[in-house]
Write a protein that holds these residues in place. Structure first.
Motif, PDB file in Angstrom:
ATOM      1  N   LYS A  40     123.948  85.940  44.880  1.00 24.45           N
ATOM      2  CA  LYS A  40     123.366  87.219  44.650  1.00 24.45           C
ATOM      3  C   LYS A  40     124.120  88.255  45.744  1.00 24.45           C
ATOM      4  O   LYS A  40     124.480  89.346  45.307  1.00 24.45           O
ATOM      5  N   LEU A  41     124.250  88.001  47.056  1.00 23.02           N
ATOM      6  CA  LEU A  41     124.885  88.791  48.037  1.00 23.02           C
ATOM      7  C   LEU A  41     126.089  88.375  48.269  1.00 23.02           C
ATOM      8  O   LEU A  41     126.334  88.759  49.672  1.00 23.02           O
ATOM      9  N   TRP A  42     126.965  87.995  47.470  1.00 27.14           N
ATOM     10  CA  TRP A  42     128.259  87.628  47.855  1.00 27.14           C
ATOM     11  C   TRP A  42     129.102  88.684  48.653  1.00 27.14           C
ATOM     12  O   TRP A  42     129.876  88.562  49.526  1.00 27.14           O
ATOM     13  N   ASP A  43     128.836  89.811  47.961  1.00 31.98           N
ATOM     14  CA  ASP A  43     129.563  91.130  48.542  1.00 31.98           C
ATOM     15  C   ASP A  43     129.069  91.592  49.887  1.00 31.98           C
ATOM     16  O   ASP A  43     129.595  92.684  50.270  1.00 31.98           O
ATOM     17  N   SER A  44     128.254  90.914  50.525  1.00 29.14           N
ATOM     18  CA  SER A  44     127.653  91.299  51.731  1.00 29.14           C
ATOM     19  C   SER A  44     128.284  90.487  52.679  1.00 29.14           C
ATOM     20  O   SER A  44     127.790  90.426  54.106  1.00 29.14           O
ATOM     21  N   TYR A  45     129.300  89.754  52.521  1.00 27.78           N
ATOM     22  CA  TYR A  45     130.187  88.852  53.122  1.00 27.78           C
ATOM     23  C   TYR A  45     131.579  89.230  53.212  1.00 27.78           C
ATOM     24  O   TYR A  45     131.986  89.690  52.094  1.00 27.78           O
TER      25      TYR A  45
ATOM     26  N   SER B 176     133.948  87.068  53.381  1.00 27.48           N
ATOM     27  CA  SER B 176     134.903  85.902  52.753  1.00 27.48           C
ATOM     28  C   SER B 176     133.701  84.823  52.257  1.00 27.48           C
ATOM     29  O   SER B 176     132.599  84.653  52.545  1.00 27.48           O
ATOM     30  N   CYS B 177     134.253  83.756  51.409  1.00 31.01           N
ATOM     31  CA  CYS B 177     133.567  82.638  51.437  1.00 31.01           C
ATOM     32  C   CYS B 177     133.178  81.838  52.348  1.00 31.01           C
ATOM     33  O   CYS B 177     132.152  81.251  52.729  1.00 31.01           O
ATOM     34  N   GLU B 178     134.258  81.863  53.373  1.00 33.90           N
ATOM     35  CA  GLU B 178     134.152  81.080  54.758  1.00 33.90           C
ATOM     36  C   GLU B 178     132.936  81.633  55.494  1.00 33.90           C
ATOM     37  O   GLU B 178     132.182  80.908  56.015  1.00 33.90           O
ATOM     38  N   SER B 179     133.078  82.841  55.534  1.00 34.29           N
ATOM     39  CA  SER B 179     131.905  83.849  56.457  1.00 34.29           C
ATOM     40  C   SER B 179     130.610  83.180  55.881  1.00 34.29           C
ATOM     41  O   SER B 179     129.600  83.067  56.549  1.00 34.29           O
ATOM     42  N   TYR B 180     130.287  83.360  54.530  1.00 33.69           N
ATOM     43  CA  TYR B 180     129.189  83.069  53.942  1.00 33.69           C
ATOM     44  C   TYR B 180     128.713  81.852  54.152  1.00 33.69           C
ATOM     45  O   TYR B 180     127.369  81.369  54.778  1.00 33.69           O
ATOM     46  N   ILE B 181     129.663  80.680  54.224  1.00 30.92           N
ATOM     47  CA  ILE B 181     129.174  79.267  54.471  1.00 30.92           C
ATOM     48  C   ILE B 181     128.951  79.015  55.853  1.00 30.92           C
ATOM     49  O   ILE B 181     127.906  78.331  56.221  1.00 30.92           O
ATOM     50  N   GLU B 182     129.839  79.737  56.664  1.00 33.98           N
ATOM     51  CA  GLU B 182     129.623  79.405  58.119  1.00 33.98           C
ATOM     52  C   GLU B 182     128.176  79.947  58.605  1.00 33.98           C
ATOM     53  O   GLU B 182     127.425  79.456  59.501  1.00 33.98           O
ATOM     54  N   ASN B 183     127.955  81.284  58.170  1.00 36.69           N
ATOM     55  CA  ASN B 183     126.652  81.904  58.627  1.00 36.69           C
ATOM     56  C   ASN B 183     125.526  80.894  57.911  1.00 36.69           C
ATOM     57  O   ASN B 183     124.521  80.796  58.605  1.00 36.69           O
ATOM     58  N   SER B 184     125.517  80.445  56.782  1.00 34.63           N
ATOM     59  CA  SER B 184     124.539  79.656  56.114  1.00 34.63           C
ATOM     60  C   SER B 184     124.191  78.277  57.028  1.00 34.63           C
ATOM     61  O   SER B 184     123.238  77.734  57.361  1.00 34.63           O
ATOM     62  N   LEU B 185     125.616  77.587  57.521  1.00 38.34           N
ATOM     63  CA  LEU B 185     125.226  76.522  58.138  1.00 38.34           C
ATOM     64  C   LEU B 185     124.742  76.422  59.411  1.00 38.34           C
ATOM     65  O   LEU B 185     123.999  75.796  60.161  1.00 38.34           O
TER      66      LEU B 185
ATOM     67  N   ALA C 181     136.352  85.119  44.551  1.00 40.02           N
ATOM     68  CA  ALA C 181     135.789  86.525  44.291  1.00 40.02           C
ATOM     69  C   ALA C 181     136.278  87.621  45.213  1.00 40.02           C
ATOM     70  O   ALA C 181     136.269  88.614  44.909  1.00 40.02           O
ATOM     71  N   TRP C 182     136.808  87.261  46.352  1.00 41.00           N
ATOM     72  CA  TRP C 182     137.312  87.979  47.256  1.00 41.00           C
ATOM     73  C   TRP C 182     138.671  88.313  47.284  1.00 41.00           C
ATOM     74  O   TRP C 182     139.351  88.976  48.037  1.00 41.00           O
ATOM     75  N   GLY C 183     139.381  87.521  46.338  1.00 38.53           N
ATOM     76  CA  GLY C 183     140.710  87.694  46.149  1.00 38.53           C
ATOM     77  C   GLY C 183     141.689  86.633  46.969  1.00 38.53           C
ATOM     78  O   GLY C 183     142.820  86.859  46.937  1.00 38.53           O
ATOM     79  N   ASN C 184     141.276  85.821  47.574  1.00 36.43           N
ATOM     80  CA  ASN C 184     141.694  84.673  48.262  1.00 36.43           C
ATOM     81  C   ASN C 184     142.368  83.536  47.414  1.00 36.43           C
ATOM     82  O   ASN C 184     141.578  83.192  46.394  1.00 36.43           O
ATOM     83  N   ASP C 185     143.350  82.994  47.859  1.00 32.06           N
ATOM     84  CA  ASP C 185     143.725  81.838  47.115  1.00 32.06           C
ATOM     85  C   ASP C 185     142.932  80.711  47.574  1.00 32.06           C
ATOM     86  O   ASP C 185     142.598  80.489  48.470  1.00 32.06           O
ATOM     87  N   VAL C 186     142.468  79.690  46.452  1.00 35.92           N
ATOM     88  CA  VAL C 186     141.899  78.529  46.775  1.00 35.92           C
ATOM     89  C   VAL C 186     142.506  77.378  45.890  1.00 35.92           C
ATOM     90  O   VAL C 186     142.623  77.488  44.658  1.00 35.92           O
ATOM     91  N   ASP C 187     142.901  76.157  46.610  1.00 35.29           N
ATOM     92  CA  ASP C 187     143.374  75.147  45.960  1.00 35.29           C
ATOM     93  C   ASP C 187     142.095  74.286  45.481  1.00 35.29           C
ATOM     94  O   ASP C 187     141.240  73.886  46.025  1.00 35.29           O
ATOM     95  N   ILE C 188     142.047  74.423  43.936  1.00 39.56           N
ATOM     96  CA  ILE C 188     140.719  73.801  43.367  1.00 39.56           C
ATOM     97  C   ILE C 188     140.506  72.265  43.598  1.00 39.56           C
ATOM     98  O   ILE C 188     139.655  71.732  43.495  1.00 39.56           O
ATOM     99  N   ARG C 189     142.021  71.499  44.126  1.00 43.59           N
ATOM    100  CA  ARG C 189     141.654  70.144  44.423  1.00 43.59           C
ATOM    101  C   ARG C 189     140.977  69.811  45.542  1.00 43.59           C
ATOM    102  O   ARG C 189     140.483  68.797  46.363  1.00 43.59           O
ATOM    103  N   ASN C 190     140.767  70.952  46.541  1.00 41.07           N
ATOM    104  CA  ASN C 190     139.927  70.930  47.786  1.00 41.07           C
ATOM    105  C   ASN C 190     138.426  71.457  47.332  1.00 41.07           C
ATOM    106  O   ASN C 190     137.873  71.599  48.433  1.00 41.07           O
ATOM    107  N   VAL C 191     138.023  71.533  46.136  1.00 43.82           N
ATOM    108  CA  VAL C 191     136.715  72.044  45.751  1.00 43.82           C
ATOM    109  C   VAL C 191     135.917  71.073  45.050  1.00 43.82           C
ATOM    110  O   VAL C 191     136.399  70.415  43.984  1.00 43.82           O
ATOM    111  N   GLU C 192     134.649  70.821  45.479  1.00 42.65           N
ATOM    112  CA  GLU C 192     133.646  70.121  44.476  1.00 42.65           C
ATOM    113  C   GLU C 192     132.765  70.969  43.830  1.00 42.65           C
ATOM    114  O   GLU C 192     132.243  70.242  42.834  1.00 42.65           O
TER     115      GLU C 192
END
Length: 873
Positions: free
Chosen positions: A266-271, A273-282, A246-257
């Motif tokens: 809902k608030l994906w655009d408040s982060y 990147s995906c990495e930032s969203y997950i890091e904050n969550s953890l 969603a942020w326009g970054n490349d992702v290798d689908i083989r590394n995704v479950e």
């Protein structure tokens, strides 16, 4: 939220500790009574209370808005000071708000925010709903090994639709738009997981099958994920592995479950990147969690409800065909055969494997020892169930071949979108796919989703078939997949795929009498985005208090009743048909108001006689017409939904009958059936006033007809069912003896408990207490009473025997005994019947005929794996 609170309080093993305490209590209850055991049980229950009680988290029900504003300033309970945390979607409708300890509130709010960009403008009501996701009941599962958040799949197509707009007038404007372009968010609310992750999560959730879908929670995330092998799709279809997130970054689908869509996060655009969203969550100790899963199998039969039926135009023959299976079922159980009573109570699709998973209740007792069928308590329980079944049938709860399933889109379309391919999907316009209906051989079905307003909310769809479909959707066994090329979601009153369920049936009456309709699309309004403050969120809660959706739905049902007295070609019928269709807009408006969006309510003169009589908005030349069609009374069948309406109708009818006999020497029923030209002026006036002031609508709508049919069939035929033969309650007891002293103490406790339960039932009936609240309160009272009994005697066997002698040797209710000792009763019955449980199962050579099918009893030794045909008839 509760896991956060436990963590902040240093509690990391509360659940495990509670399990250990319960295990110790169960062990002590099996021993003989002693003062030592009794005191130890009391102490353990106190420990359990301390372990389970979460004093830092409370839900407060507000009597009015003023109270809420006062509560938001802070208050104390038992010395703990509380602050507002959040209003959940379901809570605010019931004026219920979550408060937490003021010592924890700042940290909990920080965790809810989860490092989002605080400068992002949001609609306050929506933001509050996103915050409330932390309060969903959920079970933690392992974090997926790789998560991608992708843009939603958007498709466009052309279709004829009905468009309703109330922007420029009090009465909505309804227009048919031909061949208009529709933009569909195909993936609204759902994403994908690999089948291997579905298997791992199912094992972690201790399921004995691999679930076809999971409703998930993560920070600001809500929706369904369905198992689909998107890596195989990359190999065989897309021929590439790199996608854009969603942020326009490349992702290798083989590394995704797991693949989530932007409609889920809902608030994906408040982060950033995906990495930032997950890091904050953890870093804030969020766990990926599951709120519900798709079932292992879909039912063969389920019940309709009045909303599904009320828009149909059925004649007497068609009504009789629709309700015949329900009538046959009730008549079968009234035959007095205990085996048919078991089928009625436990369902007609049992197998030998079900014997080991049955609840320890009076039905299982009857399956162990058929003497239980002569227990007055058991017979009365069955009678009440039959009576409830009949009353439910009067409001449209009639059984058909059908089932509920969770909605999904077409994952093939989503994957094509993810990989930048042209979106075609596997399903064509007008098709759905569901493995159950594919295997069933059904070609066409009708689909329903509550709340409904009109016939336009029913869709008829073809069942898609094909090897490609079966291959790609082999893991989605119990969900319904929608195509990407029609307005099914709009027809289903704005359904999406974040966990919504759909009812599907191939019932011939409902399919053959379905009338093709166009989807209704209503004007879409958007709220004002701001940087939300606590004041904005409190105001959003206040705007959401109450539930106008139910009121709007009832007004529409009343319109169906009024409409049924007019010819389809009449002006009255056409206006009511227009108003019924507009009901979908007003339902949407009620939802929008809860989201802080300004919208209009339904005009009062549509459903209020006085308003219709006096409103200046109505042209004088239309007033008489509008007065004839005002929907100001609930239909007669709703007297079985609203007890106060039933009482009002009964009182009115009784007085009218008495007056009719007094003045005209004839019952009103007979008077109203006479031909018009034989009536006197006084008699005509009496009939006119009766109908004018009758508190319910008594027109020939399909639901009133169904209600009357069940009344005529059963109202005077079930009382004899309570009579039964001799019953020896000793079969429920063990050899354990008890002292008279403990008997008297428990008897006193029982009398107190009975009084408390009686008061609660009266209050619950008067206030029409929610079924869940009623059940939970009853369960709490029962548990408290059981604990008090164990404070008198530590032996379950002793308490069970006292309960039998207390209840079965008097006219007292036996429910008390079964509430506190059902497990012991079942154990005793099993011991006396060689641990055999008799299960009625379908069989072509069976000697039991029930609902047109043949069954036979098989005897299952629950200590073994074998089952044999039973001679215990």
């Amino acid at each position: 939220m509760l896991r956060f609170i436990d963590e902040l309080n240093g509690l990391t093993d509360a659940d495990e500790r509670a399990r250990e305490i319960r295990s110790k209590i169960r062990h002590l209850k099996k021993k003989e009574h002693s003062i030592v055991n009794r005191n130890e049980i009391r102490r353990l229950y106190e420990d359990l209370d301390k372990c389970l009680l979460k004093p830092d988290y409370i839900c407060v029900i507000m009597a009015n808005k003023k109270d809420y504003l006062r509560a938001c300033k802070g208050f104390k309970i038992n010395g703990v000071e509380y602050s507002r945390l959040v209003g959940t979607n379901g809570g605010v409708k019931n004026k219920t708000i979550v408060f937490v300890s003021s010592l924890l509130v700042d940290e909990l709010r920080r965790r809810i925010d989860n490092g989002r960009n605080p400068e992002t403008k949001l609609i306050p009501a929506k933001f509050e709903a996103y915050r409330a996701l932390t309060c969903s009941g959920s079970t933690p599962v392992s974090l997926p090994k790789g998560i991608a958040v992708v843009n939603d799949c958007i498709t466009k197509f052309n279709e004829d639709v009905i468009y309703i707009d109330d922007e420029d007038s009090d009465e909505p404007k309804m227009t048919i738009k031909k061949n208009t372009e529709i933009e569909l968010n195909e993936s609204d609310g759902y994403g994908l997981i690999l089948p291997s992750l579905a298997k791992r999560w199912s094992e972690e959730l201790k399921l004995d099958y691999v679930a076809s879908g999971f409703n998930t929670r993560f920070p600001f995330e809500k929706g369904m994920v369905f198992p689909f092998d998107f890596v195989e799709f990359a190999d065989k279809v897309a021929n590439k592995y790199i996608i854009k997130d969603a942020w326009g970054n490349d992702v290798d689908i083989r590394n995704v479950e797991m693949i989530l869509t932007t409609s889920m996060v809902k608030l994906w655009d408040s982060y950033e990147s995906c990495e930032s969203y997950i890091e904050n969550s953890l870093s804030n100790n969020y766990t990926f969690s599951v709120t519900k899963v798709a079932p292992n199998e879909l039912e063969n039969e389920r019940d309709l409800n009045y909303q599904f039926i009320q828009s149909y135009n059925l004649n007497e023959t068609q009504i009789n065909e629709l309700i015949k299976p329900t009538i046959d079922e009730i008549k079968d159980v009234l035959s007095g055969d205990y085996r048919k009573a078991i089928l009625f109570l436990k369902g007609s699709y049992m197998t030998a494997e079900d014997a080991r998973g049955l609840n320890n209740d009076y039905v299982k007792a009857m399956m162990i020892d058929k003497q239980m069928f002569n227990d007055q308590f058991v017979r009365e329980k069955i009678y009440k169930m039959i009576k409830q079944k009949i009353n439910d049938a009067k409001i449209g709860v009639v059984k058909v071949h059908g089932n509920y399933s969770i909605l999904c889109g077409d994952p093939y379309s989503l994957c094509q979108s993810i990989f930048g391919m042209k979106v075609t999907g596997l399903l064509k316009a007008g098709e759905i796919y569901n493995q159950y209906w594919d295997s069933d051989g059904t070609d066409e079905v009708v689909c329903f989703r509550a709340p409904m307003t009109c016939h336009n909310n029913i869709v008829k769809r073809r069942i898609a078939r094909g090897e490609d479909i079966r291959h790609w959707y082999q893991y989605i066994k119990t969900c319904t997949l929608l195509n990407s090329w029609d307005t099914t979601c709009d027809s289903l009153n704005g359904a999406d795929k974040d966990g919504d369920i759909i009812f599907i049936t191939n019932n011939s009456v409902l399919i053959n009498n379905y009338k093709p309709t166009k989807s209704i699309m209503c004007i879409q309004r958007k709220g004002t985005k701001v940087i939300p403050t606590e004041k904005n969120l409190i105001e959003a809660n206040l705007n959401s208090f109450g539930d106008d959706i139910g009121k709007t739905t009832n007004y529409i049902t009343s319109m169906f009743d009024v409409r049924s007295q007019f010819s389809p070609n009449s002006e009255e019928y056409q206006i009511l048909d227009y108003r019924i269709k507009c009901g979908q807009l007003f339902q949407q408006n009620a939802i929008d108001r809860a989201k802080g969006i300004i919208s209009k309510p339904m005009p009062k003169y549509w459903y209020n006689y006085h308003e219709c009589l006096t409103s200046e908005e109505i042209p004088e030349e239309k007033r008489e017409l509008y007065l004839r069609i005002v929907a100001d009374k609930k239909p007669y069948f709703m007297t079985y939904i609203y007890p106060t309406l039933k009482k009002e109708y009964t009182t009115f009818n009784k007085k009218a009958q008495e007056r009719c006999i007094r003045e005209f020497c004839i019952r009103f029923d007979n008077l109203s059936s006479l031909s018009e030209n034989t009536l006197t002026d006084n008699e005509r006036a009496f009939i006119y006033n009766y109908n004018k002031y009758l508190p319910v609508g008594n027109h020939p709508c399909v639901m009133n007809q169904i209600c009357r049919n069940f009344e005529n069939e059963f109202n005077n035929s079930i009382l004899k069912y309570c009579s039964c033969g001799d019953f020896n309650s000793e079969i429920l007891k063990s050899d354990c003896e008890y002292s008279q002293s403990r008997y008297e103490k428990i008897k006193k406790l029982y009398n107190e408990h009975s009084d408390e339960m009686r008061r609660f039932k009266i209050k619950a009936a008067r206030e029409r207490t929610d079924g869940y609240v009623r059940s939970a309160t009853k369960s709490a009272l029962q548990k408290e009473f059981t604990r008090k009994c164990l404070a008198i005697s530590s032996s379950e066997d002793e308490i069970a025997n006292i309960a039998v002698d207390l209840c079965y040797h008097s006219n007292k209710t036996k429910q008390f005994a079964w509430d506190i000792a059902s497990n012991i009763f079942i154990r005793n019955l099993l011991e006396k019947n060689n641990y055999i449980v008799n299960i009625p199962v379908k069989s072509n050579d069976g000697d039991i005929t029930y609902c047109g099918e043949k069954y036979k009893l098989i005897s299952v030794d629950i200590r073994k794996d074998d089952a044999i045909e039973s001679n215990n008839h």
